[in-house]
Design an enzyme around this catalytic site. Structure first.
Site, PDB file in Angstrom:
ATOM      1  CE  LYS A  48      -3.831  -0.082   2.203  1.00  0.00           C
ATOM      2  NZ  LYS A  48      -4.837  -0.163   3.401  1.00  0.00           N
ATOM      3  CD  GLU A 107       8.584  -7.075   6.696  1.00  0.00           C
ATOM      4  OE1 GLU A 107       8.529  -7.666   7.967  1.00  0.00           O
ATOM      5  OE2 GLU A 107       8.103  -6.305   6.237  1.00  0.00           O
ATOM      6  N   GLY A 156      -5.450  -5.367   4.948  1.00  0.00           N
ATOM      7  CA  GLY A 156      -4.587  -6.309   4.007  1.00  0.00           C
ATOM      8  C   GLY A 156      -5.457  -7.662   4.056  1.00  0.00           C
ATOM      9  NE  ARG A 157      -7.502  -8.487  10.070  1.00  0.00           N
ATOM     10  CZ  ARG A 157      -6.850  -7.381  10.536  1.00  0.00           C
ATOM     11  NH1 ARG A 157      -6.061  -6.744   9.897  1.00  0.00           N
ATOM     12  NH2 ARG A 157      -7.581  -6.511  11.495  1.00  0.00           N
ATOM     13  CD  GLU A 174      -2.780  -8.793  10.855  1.00  0.00           C
ATOM     14  OE1 GLU A 174      -1.655  -8.995  10.823  1.00  0.00           O
ATOM     15  OE2 GLU A 174      -3.255  -8.517   9.731  1.00  0.00           O
ATOM     16  CG  HIS A 233      -2.688 -41.046   8.298  1.00  0.00           C
ATOM     17  ND1 HIS A 233      -2.815 -42.272   8.654  1.00  0.00           N
ATOM     18  CD2 HIS A 233      -3.666 -40.833   7.385  1.00  0.00           C
ATOM     19  CE1 HIS A 233      -3.820 -42.978   7.845  1.00  0.00           C
ATOM     20  NE2 HIS A 233      -4.352 -42.094   7.075  1.00  0.00           N
ATOM     21  CE  LYS A 263       4.927  -4.425   9.970  1.00  0.00           C
ATOM     22  NZ  LYS A 263       4.070  -4.017   9.218  1.00  0.00           N
TER      23      LYS A 263
END
Length: 571
Positions: free
Chosen positions: A238, A244, A299-300, A385, A416, A536
């Site tokens: 954005k 990152e 974002g999510r 979040e 399993h 951060k």
């Protein structure tokens, strides 16, 4: 200004935002008055819990022959069977009363109207606008937001068509064969999950890959077998400053320029999903190839926005619009269905019931579909979040548990591995099992066995197998304690016809609105994420110190020693 006056001014601002966020004056737990756990609706549930907590699913089904169909609901192409949950019909009625007392309907309507229900950032929460149909108007600060959404969708579709048909070429004139989405968090998890889920609908001549991790191996592995002349990068940030993402983007840029021999190649091999035109241009991307989204999209919640450009290239604009239609189906269901028949509300209230009354702190997401392998990871972010909060809407510490720990894996694979704990462990974990009536692979006998496993696991978790049954089967007495499964472990089954773009959209929206429902009951802001900031800030400080070759004195002794060890051994 004194500390008391600052607090008073802040309190007035918060009160004003709360009034606007609730809509229609609805009084939730953040309002003046009794706290959530002292409210009549909550206390009624506490009394009810004391009366029913010892009931078993076996007894509940015996007492109610119609339970299997009565405790089920349907909407937006999804069928929700919640009969194997430790609830009675009275439980559901009391949970719905709690939702009403907390102002769920008014707060839901305020969200759809575009009111600033994200109170800590004073923003509307309008992922629902991303899939609103033509003609609907949602004004924010006096300007409609739906029209610009459709304009961006048209821009995305035009670009996706160019890439898919080969008219968008790289710097040397070669056709694009691989698209790499560079982003992190919601700018990666949603498109990655959806691309995997909708792989049968994708163009097989275009590969779509994702790079999120700042570990250099992620970018190296994504590009190792590629020709820069046939590779397109979509940089999703954005602000176009996310550390990152931009670290990976700059390294991808260097790889592209080195391979093609010119800085001019960047314009043909990079596009941006951002709002920062100045930084995008500085990177070398033409402003015409910047696809915008808005600060009222978290974002999510952004897979239906320009963040989904990589997905649109993969499956095409028509199928992308089908996914948006599925989102819209569930939005309309959430807005109109009575609470007692409302799928997201039921899912959210069951989560509150287990988290706050039974004290069950985790939830497993178990899709019986290979294509939904990434869904648990996507829902981990969506739920934790959103609702991993420790203060209410007024900034006061809560005295009750909020967001559950969400995790999971595809169903048969997980049988399993960790299903042993689900069946016989000391922790009881509510599970969502997700399945489909039709196979996309065409191997009907495979799918029959897959669905048989889904139904069998839900039945086994609910009813178990007791000592008498084992003895009747001839199990040696010495083994019976080890083989007994007590059952009474709750599951919710979500079924749909097939995993299509439309069904995927409805499924994502189901969980979005379930998260919203939980947040309203808990009186928290589900749409901010301040908890991610501190790490951060510290990472930037430590990165500077690593670059300078020495740890600063502000750190604790452990961190200083670890920085020193890393510096000594990193070569």
């Amino acid at each position: 200004m004194t500390a008391e006056s600052v607090r008073g001014e802040r309190g007035a601002i918060v009160d004003d935002r709360l009034d606007r966020a609730r809509g229609n004056g609805a009084q939730g737990p953040g309002a003046a008055g009794a706290a959530l756990t002292q409210s009549p609706a909550w206390r009624a549930l506490e009394d009810h819990f004391a009366a029913v907590k010892g009931l078993t699913l076996h007894a509940l089904f015996e007492a109610d022959p119609d339970r299997g169909t009565a405790l089920a609901a349907e909407g937006a192409g999804l069928y929700l069977d919640y009969s194997k949950n430790r609830v009675t019909r009275e439980t559901l009625g009391l949970l719905c009363e709690l939702a009403r007392a907390c102002g769920l309907e008014a707060r839901r309507d305020a969200m759809f109207r575009g009111e600033p229900i994200n109170i800590t950032e004073d923003r509307p929460v309008l992922h629902v606008a991303l899939r609103a149909p033509h003609g609907v108007k949602i004004p924010v600060d006096g300007r409609d937001v739906v029209g610009p959404v459709h304009e961006v969708l048209r821009q995305m579709a035009a670009f996706a068509d160019k890439v898919r048909c080969g008219t968008w070429t790289g710097y040397t004139g070669k056709r694009i064969r691989t698209v790499i989405n560079i982003g992190i968090g919601g700018s990666y998890l949603g498109p990655d999950m959806a691309c995997e889920a909708l792989r049968p609908f994708a163009d097989p001549t275009i590969a779509v890959r994702f790079v999120a991790n700042i570990d250099g191996e992620a970018l190296r592995d994504a590009t190792a077998d590629l020709d820069p002349a046939e590779t397109l990068f979509i940089v999703c940030s954005k602000t176009f400053t996310t550390e990152e993402t931009m670290t990976n983007a700059r390294s991808a840029r260097a790889w592209c320029v080195a391979g093609l021999g010119s800085e001019a190649a960047v314009a043909s091999h990079f596009v941006a999903v951002s709002t920062n035109a100045a930084e995008v241009a500085r990177f070398g991307i033409d402003a015409a190839h910047m696809f915008v989204f808005w600060d009222w999209v978290g974002g999510r919640y952004s897979v239906g926005s320009a963040v989904g450009l990589s997905l649109m290239i993969a499956i095409g604009p028509t199928q992308f619009r089908e996914m948006l239609a599925g989102f819209r189906d569930m939005d309309e269901h959430f807005q109109t269905a009575p609470l007692a028949r409302n799928l997201p509300v039921l899912l959210g209230l069951l989560a509150v019931w287990y988290n706050n009354f039974f004290g069950m702190e985790t939830q497993a997401i178990l899709p019986y579909a290979h294509g939904l392998a990434r869904l648990p990871a996507y829902l981990e972010q969506l739920q934790m979040e959103s609702n991993g909060k420790h203060v209410d809407l007024a900034g006061r510490p809560v005295s009750y548990q909020t967001g559950a720990i969400v995790w999971g894996e595809p169903g048969v694979d997980a049988q399993h591995s960790f299903y042993q704990l689900l069946h016989q462990g000391t922790k009881i974990i509510p599970c969502d099992l997700i399945g489909f009536c039709r196979s996309r692979a065409g191997l009907a006998h495979h799918h029959d066995l897959l669905v048989a496993n889904l139904l069998a696991q839900a039945e086994a978790l609910a009813f178990g197998r007791g000592a008498a049954e084992l003895a009747a089967e001839g199990v040696p007495a010495a083994q019976i304690p080890y083989r007994t499964c007590e059952g009474n472990r709750p599951t919710t089954i979500i079924l749909a016809q097939a995993l299509t773009p439309r069904v995927l959209g409805a499924l994502i929206a189901l969980y979005e609105h379930s998260v919203f429902t939980q947040g309203v009951v808990w009186g928290i802001d589900s749409f901010d994420q301040w908890g991610v900031e501190l790490g951060k800030v510290l990472a930037r400080r430590i990165a500077f110190e690593i670059g300078s070759g020495a740890a600063g004195s502000a750190h604790d002794s452990s961190t200083r020693a670890l920085i020193g060890r890393y510096l000594a051994h990193r070569a």
